[in-house]
Design an enzyme around this catalytic site. Structure first.
Site, PDB file in Angstrom:
ATOM      1  N   ASP A  25       0.831  -1.217   0.000  1.00  0.00           N
ATOM      2  CA  ASP A  25       0.000   0.000   0.000  1.00  0.00           C
ATOM      3  C   ASP A  25       0.860   1.260   0.000  1.00  0.00           C
ATOM      4  O   ASP A  25       0.336   2.368  -0.101  1.00  0.00           O
ATOM      5  CB  ASP A  25      -0.953   0.008   1.195  1.00  0.00           C
ATOM      6  CG  ASP A  25      -0.236  -0.163   2.521  1.00  0.00           C
ATOM      7  OD1 ASP A  25       0.398  -1.206   2.710  1.00  0.00           O
ATOM      8  OD2 ASP A  25      -0.293   0.768   3.353  1.00  0.00           O
ATOM      9  N   ASP A  31       4.894   8.037   0.798  1.00  0.00           N
ATOM     10  CA  ASP A  31       4.623   7.653   2.192  1.00  0.00           C
ATOM     11  C   ASP A  31       5.898   7.566   3.022  1.00  0.00           C
ATOM     12  O   ASP A  31       6.285   6.497   3.518  1.00  0.00           O
ATOM     13  CB  ASP A  31       3.835   6.338   2.258  1.00  0.00           C
ATOM     14  CG  ASP A  31       2.358   6.586   1.979  1.00  0.00           C
ATOM     15  OD1 ASP A  31       2.038   7.625   1.393  1.00  0.00           O
ATOM     16  OD2 ASP A  31       1.532   5.735   2.361  1.00  0.00           O
TER      17      ASP A  31
END
Ligand code: AMP
Ligand code: MG
Length: 500
Positions: free
Chosen positions: A260, A270
Site C-alpha cells: 500500500d 509515504d
C-alpha cells in the site's frame, strides 16, 4: 468574522482544479471535509513546489491559505475525498486499508494531485486518529524535496502547518498537516483491493484509468499479444526498478515497503521511518518496528519484486494468463541491475561502460561494508580526489579518502584497481560528474532530529536551513560544513518507528 462564516469562504488559489479520480465512481472513495486544527502556524513551505503546482508567488500570504492548508477551510474548486485501498503489510495480507489520514483535494491543471496528510479521521482510519505529528511531517517535507533534488522519483511537499493540538503517540506530541503532491497517489494496494474483493469491473476501470492517464503507450503495443494490462505491469515494473536502483545508489532505506506504500508510477511515497545510510551497513534496518529486517537496505530490491508480484496477481483477472504476468515481471530483473550499474558508474565517475565495471562496483560495496565506512562522505571525498587530480594534472594524495578505512591495505588495493579503470577516461569530466552525482548534503537522521527539536519549540529556522541545503545538495554552501559532517555519537540512538 466567526468560525462558521470563515469556513464558508473558500480560498481561491487561482488554480483550475479537476478531479478525474472522483469520476471513477463512489466505490473508490468517500467524500468528506478535513477536520480543523486549532490556531495553525506555518512550519515550512516550498516555493519550487508552489511553482510546479501553478500557484502564484504570494499563494501563502493570506490567512485563508494557512487555514485552508491546515484543513480549517475549503479551497475553491476542490472536492476532498479519501480513497480506499488494501495491501500486504510486512508480507501479510492486511485487508482493507485506505486513506486513513489523507484527503485528495483534486488535480491541478499542471497535472498534480494534491493531498492533505494528517487532516483528520476518515472511514479508513481504523484504529488511528487521522492525525500526523509535527516530527514525521517535517521529515516527509524535507525528504520529499531532498529526493527530488537528488533526482529520485518522489512525491513532493508544498508545505507543513502545525498546531498545538495534542496527538498521542508513544508520548504526547502535536499535530501537523503536510500538503503533498504527485501526478497520482494510486498504489499497488488500490488494485489489490478490488481484485481481492472479486470486483473485476472496478479493477478494470482503475487499470484503464491509469493506462489512459499515465501509460497510454500500453494500448496497441505489440508485446504480450497486445494485452494492455500485461504491458502496464511491465511498465510499472520498469519504473519501480529505476526507483529502487536510485534508492540503493543514494543509500536510501524506505522502511515500510508495504504494497500500500508502492506507487503505481514508481514514485517514492509515504515517507515514514526512512533513513539515509550513515555508515555503509548493507543489512541496516531503519524502521525500529521491523524486527525481522524485512525492509533492510539490502532487502529492498527483492521486496520490490515481491510487491510487483502482488500487483501482478491483482491484475491477473485482467491479464488472463499467468505466463503473461510472469513475463511482464521479468523486466524488473533486467532493468534493476542495469539501472543500478548505471547509477554506480556515475558515482564512480565512469563515463563509459567496460566489462569489468560490475566487479569494480561489487568490490566497492564490499570495501565500504567491511569497515562500515560513512557512505555519503566516502563518495564526496572520492569525488573531490578525482577532481583535484584533474585540476593538478598529476596524482594527488589520497589521504582524505584513505583515512576513512581501517583496513588500509584493502583500500590501497581497491584504489589501484579504481585508478587503473578511471585512468582510461578523462579525470576532468569524471570529477565534474561525481560532484554532481555524490551529494555533499544528505538528510541524515540526526540533522532531521536537530531541526525537529527546535521546531517543537516553534523555532523553524533549522527546518528552513536544511531545506535550502537539501534543495541544492551538490553545492558547497560555505559555512554549513557541519551539516555535511559525520553523524554524532547520539545519532545511532535515534529510534524511528512506524509511529508517525
Ligand atoms: P503507513 O504504512 O504509515 O503508510 O500507513 C498504513 C495505513 O494506516 C494507511 O491506511 C494509513 O492511512 C493508516 N494510518 C497510519 N497512521 C494513521 C493515523 N494516525 N490515523 C489513521 N490512519 C492511519
Ligand atoms: Mg501508507
Amino acid at each position: 468574522m466567526d468560525m462558521v462564516e470563515e469556513r464558508a469562504v473558500a480560498l481561491d488559489l487561482g488554480v483550475q482544479w479537476r478531479n478525474s479520480f472522483a469520476r471513477l465512481g463512489p466505490e473508490f472513495y468517500t467524500v468528506l471535509a478535513p477536520r480543523p486544527l486549532t490556531a495553525p502556524y506555518w512550519v515550512g513551505r516550498s516555493a519550487a513546489v508552489a511553482r510546479e503546482l501553478g500557484l502564484a508567488p504570494s499563494w501563502s500570504d493570506s490567512p485563508g491559505a494557512l487555514e485552508a492548508f491546515s484543513g480549517n477551510g475549503p479551497i475553491a474548486g476542490t472536492q476532498p475525498l479519501a480513497s480506499v485501498y488494501s495491501g500486504h503489510q510486512f508480507g501479510v495480507w492486511a485487508g482493507q486499508l485506505g486513506d486513513g489520514r489523507a484527503l485528495l483535494l483534486g488535480e491541478t491543471a499542471s497535472g498534480y494531485e494534491v493531498q492533505l496528510k494528517g487532516s483528520g479521521l476518515t472511514p479508513y482510519s481504523r484504529m488511528g486518529d487521522g492525525r500526523a505529528v509535527l516530527r514525521s511531517s517535517i521529515r516527509e517535507f524535507l525528504c520529499s524535496e531532498a529526493m527530488q533534488a537528488l533526482g529520485v522519483p518522489t512525491s513532493r511537499a508544498l508545505c507543513v502547518t502545525g498546531s498545538d493540538d495534542p496527538v498521542r503517540r508513544e508520548e504526547i506530541e502535536t499535530a501537523a498537516v503536510v500538503t503533498r503532491a504527485a501526478p497520482s497517489f494510486i498504489r499497488f494496494g488500490h488494485f489489490e483491493h478490488f481484485s481481492a474483493l472479486g470486483q473485476h469491473g472496478p479493477l478494470k476501470t482503475l487499470a484503464d484509468y491509469v493506462i489512459d492517464r499515465f501509460y497510454p503507450e500500453c494500448r496497441g503495443c505489440e508485446t504480450f499479444g497486445g494485452n494492455p494490462y500485461a504491458a502496464l505491469l511491465e511498465r510499472v515494473s520498469e519504473r519501480t526498478a529505476r526507483m529502487i536502483a536510485q534508492w540503493q545508489a543514494v543509500g536510501f532505506c524506505h522502511g515500510v515497503m508495504n504494497t500500500d506504500n508502492m506507487s503505481i508510477l514508481g514514485l517514492t511515497i509515504d515517507y515514514g521511518p526512512f533513513q539515509f545510510l550513515d555508515a555503509f551497513d548493507p543489512g541496516h534496518i531503519c524502521n525500529h518496528s521491523d524486527q525481522q529486517g524485512r525492509y533492510a537496505y539490502n532487502q529492498q530490491p527483492n521486496v520490490a519484486y515481491w510487491n510487483l508480484y502482488c500487483l501482478g496477481r491483482a491484475l491477473l483477472p485482467l491479464i488472463g494468463e499467468e505466463e503473461l504476468a510472469l513475463a511482464a515481471l521479468e523486466s524488473y530483473k533486467a532493468v534493476f541491475p542495469a539501472q543500478l550499474a548505471a547509477r554506480m558508474r556515475a558515482k564512480l565517475g565512469l563515463l563509459d561502460e567496460l566489462p569489468g565495471d560490475l566487479a569494480l562496483i561489487e568490490s566497492t560495496f564490499q570495501l565500504l561494508a567491511r569497515d562500515r565506512v560513512d557512505y555519503p562522505i566516502f563518495w564526496r571525498r572520492l569525488s573531490h580526489w578525482v577532481s583535484r587530480r584533474a585540476q593538478a594534472g598529476a596524482p594527488q594524495p589520497d589521504d582524505s579518502v584513505r583515512d576513512l578505512f581501517l583496513d588500509r591495505p584493502a583500500f590501497d588495493r581497491w584504489l589501484l584497481q579504481y585508478s587503473e579503470r578511471i585512468g582510461n577516461t578523462a579525470y576532468g569530466p569524471a570529477g565534474d560528474l561525481m560532484l554532481k552525482t555524490n551529494p555533499k548534503y544528505v538528510l541524515r537522521n540526526h540533522l532531521g532530529e536537530q531541526a525537529i527539536r527546535l521546531a517543537k519549540q516553534k523555532d523553524f529556522s533549522a527546518v528552513h536551513t536544511l531545506q535550502r541545503l537539501l534543495e541544492a545538495p551538490f553545492d558547497e554552501h560555505p559555512g554549513f560544513d557541519s551539516d555535511a559532517d559525520f553523524p554524532p555519537e547520539w545519532a545511532s540512538t535515534i529510534e524511528i518507528s512506524c509511529s508517525s
